[in-house]
Design an enzyme around this catalytic site. Structure first.
Site, PDB file in Angstrom:
ATOM      1  N   LYS A  61      56.749  71.919  95.929  1.00 35.82           N
ATOM      2  CA  LYS A  61      56.200  73.054  96.664  1.00 35.82           C
ATOM      3  C   LYS A  61      56.237  72.785  98.169  1.00 35.82           C
ATOM      4  CE  LYS A  61      53.516  74.491  92.711  1.00 35.82           C
ATOM      5  NZ  LYS A  61      52.308  74.333  91.908  1.00 35.82           N
ATOM      6  N   GLN A 105      46.128  72.298  92.652  1.00 34.58           N
ATOM      7  CA  GLN A 105      47.023  72.060  91.517  1.00 34.58           C
ATOM      8  C   GLN A 105      46.217  71.858  90.224  1.00 34.58           C
ATOM      9  OE1 GLN A 105      50.573  72.054  91.665  1.00 34.58           O
ATOM     10  NE2 GLN A 105      50.335  72.008  89.436  1.00 34.58           N
ATOM     11  N   ASP A 128      47.775  81.154  95.085  1.00 31.26           N
ATOM     12  CA  ASP A 128      48.125  80.956  93.676  1.00 31.26           C
ATOM     13  C   ASP A 128      47.507  82.038  92.784  1.00 31.26           C
ATOM     14  OD1 ASP A 128      49.676  79.428  92.025  1.00 31.26           O
ATOM     15  OD2 ASP A 128      48.081  78.037  91.462  1.00 31.26           O
TER      16      ASP A 128
END
Ligand code: NAD
Length: 291
Positions: A61, A105, A128
Site C-alpha cells: 500500500k 490493518q 478503508d
C-alpha cells in the site's frame, strides 16, 4: 445444465492493467494539486503486531502511494499495544491536518476490538471505509468514500460495459467489507440483487439466474461451471492459499467458454482494491481541503 449451444469467448479481466490506468489518473490529479502549490494527500497506515502477510500488505500500500505521488506515514506498533494506546494514536491522527486517510490493518490482536477501532476513526478520513457512518452513507445511497473491494468490482464491471439496470445480480457472502456493500452498490445501479450466504438453500440454482455473479465466500473453487448462466459476468473475490497456490472461489478453468467475463484470482480484483484505497484517500483530501 447443458453447455451453451454457441461457444462463448470468455473475457479475462486484467486487474493490473485497469489498476495502472486508474492509478495513472490519480497521479495526474495529485501532480496538478502539487503544481498548484498544494501539499499532496497523505495516507497513514497502522499495523499492530508483526504478522508477515499484513506487513507485506502495508508495504504494498505504501509503495502504491509513493508511485502516484501520495505521501504515506507508517505506524508499526508491537502486538502487545493496549487498545487505549491505539485509540490515542487514532485520535492524534484525526486531529492532524496533514493526514487525509487512516487505515488500520486487520486482523488486530485478540485484545483489540476492531469495531471500536473502526468507530474511533474520523469518518472524514475513513480511507478503508470501515466506520459505520461510511457504511450508512452507502445505505442512504449517497456515498463518496466506500469499501475498496466493492468500488474495484464496480470499476471492473463499468470498464467492461456490463449492463446492470434490470439485470439479475447474485452476491455470495455477506461481509461488511465485500458482500453487503457490493449488494448495495449493484442495487443503486438498478440491478435486482439476491444476497446469498452459508445458509442459502440451493445456491447453485440461485447462481444460475445471475447475469452478474459476485463470489466472496473464501471457499476455494466452490463455484463450478454448472452454476454459471452462459454469458454471465463472474467476479471472483475469494483468495485462499491451498498447497502454496492461490485459489479463487470460482473454478477458473471450468467456467471458460461459459462465463462472458471472469476475474482471475491473481491480478484480478486484488490490484483494484488497493487502487480504490488510493482513490478514497484522494477523495477524503479533496473533501477536507476543498482541493
Ligand atoms: P468473510 O470471510 O468475512 O465471510 C465469508 C462469507 O461467505 C460469509 O458471509 C458467509 O456466509 C459466506 N459463505 C461462506 N461459506 C459459504 C458457502 N459454502 N456458501 C455460501 N456462502 C458462504 O468474507 P470476506 O471478508 O468478504 O472474504 C471473502 C473472501 O474474499 C476471502 O477469501 C477473502 O480473502 C477475499 N477477499 C479478497 C479481497 C481482494 O481484494 N481480492 C478483498 C476482501 C476479501
Amino acid at each position: 445444465m447443458a453447455p451453451p449451444s454457441e461457444p462463448i469467448e470468455t473475457v479475462v479481466f486484467d486487474g493490473r492493467a485497469l489498476a495502472n490506468q486508474v492509478r495513472g489518473e490519480l497521479a495526474e490529479q495529485i501532480e496538478e494539486l502539487v503544481k498548484a502549490g498544494k501539499r499532496p494527500p497523505c495516507l497513514a497506515v497502522v499495523l499492530v503486531g508483526d504478522d508477515p502477510a499484513s506487513r507485506s500488505y502495508i508495504k504494498g500500500k505504501q509503495r502504491a502511494c509513493s508511485r502516484i505521488g501520495m505521501e504515506a506515514v507508517e505506524h508499526l506498533l508491537p502486538a502487545s499495544t493496549p487498545q487505549a494506546e491505539l485509540l490515542e494514536l487514532i485520535g492524534r491522527m484525526n486531529a492532524d491536518d496533514g493526514i487525509d486517510g487512516i487505515l488500520v490493518q486487520l486482523p488486530l490482536p485478540d485484545h483489540i476490538d476492531p469495531t471500536t477501532v473502526a468507530e474511533a476513526i474520523d469518518p472524514a478520513k475513513d480511507a478503508d471505509a470501515l466506520h459505520p457512518v461510511t457504511a450508512g452513507r452507502l445505505l442512504a445511497g449517497r456515498y463518496d468514500i466506500a469499501s475498496c473491494t466493492p468500488l474495484g468490482i464496480m470499476a471492473c464491471l463499468d470498464h467492461h460495459g456490463i449492463e446492470l439496470e434490470g439485470r439479475d445480480a447474485v452476491v455470495i457472502g455477506r461481509s461488511q467489507i465485500v458482500g453487503k456493500p457490493i449488494s448495495l452498490m449493484l442495487q443503486l445501479r438498478n440491478a435486482t440483487v439476491t444476497m446469498c450466504h452459508s445458509r442459502t438453500r440451493d445456491l447453485a440454482a440461485v447462481c444460475r439466474r445471475a447475469d452478474v455473479l459476485v463470489v466472496a465466500a473464501g471457499r476455494p473453487r466452490m463455484v463450478g461451471a454448472d452454476w454459471i448462466k452462459p454469458g454471465a459476468a463472474v467476479i471472483d473475490v475469494g483468495v485462499s492459499e491451498v498447497d502454496g497456490k492461490l485459489l479463487g472461489d470460482v473454478d477458473f478453468e471450468a467456467v471458460q467458454g461459459i462465463a462472458g467475463l471472469i476475474t482471475p484470482s491473481r491480478r484480478g480484483i486484488g490490484p483494484m482494491t488497493i487502487t480504490m484505497l488510493l482513490r478514497n484517500t484522494l477523495h477524503a483530501y479533496r473533501a477536507r481541503c476543498a482541493g
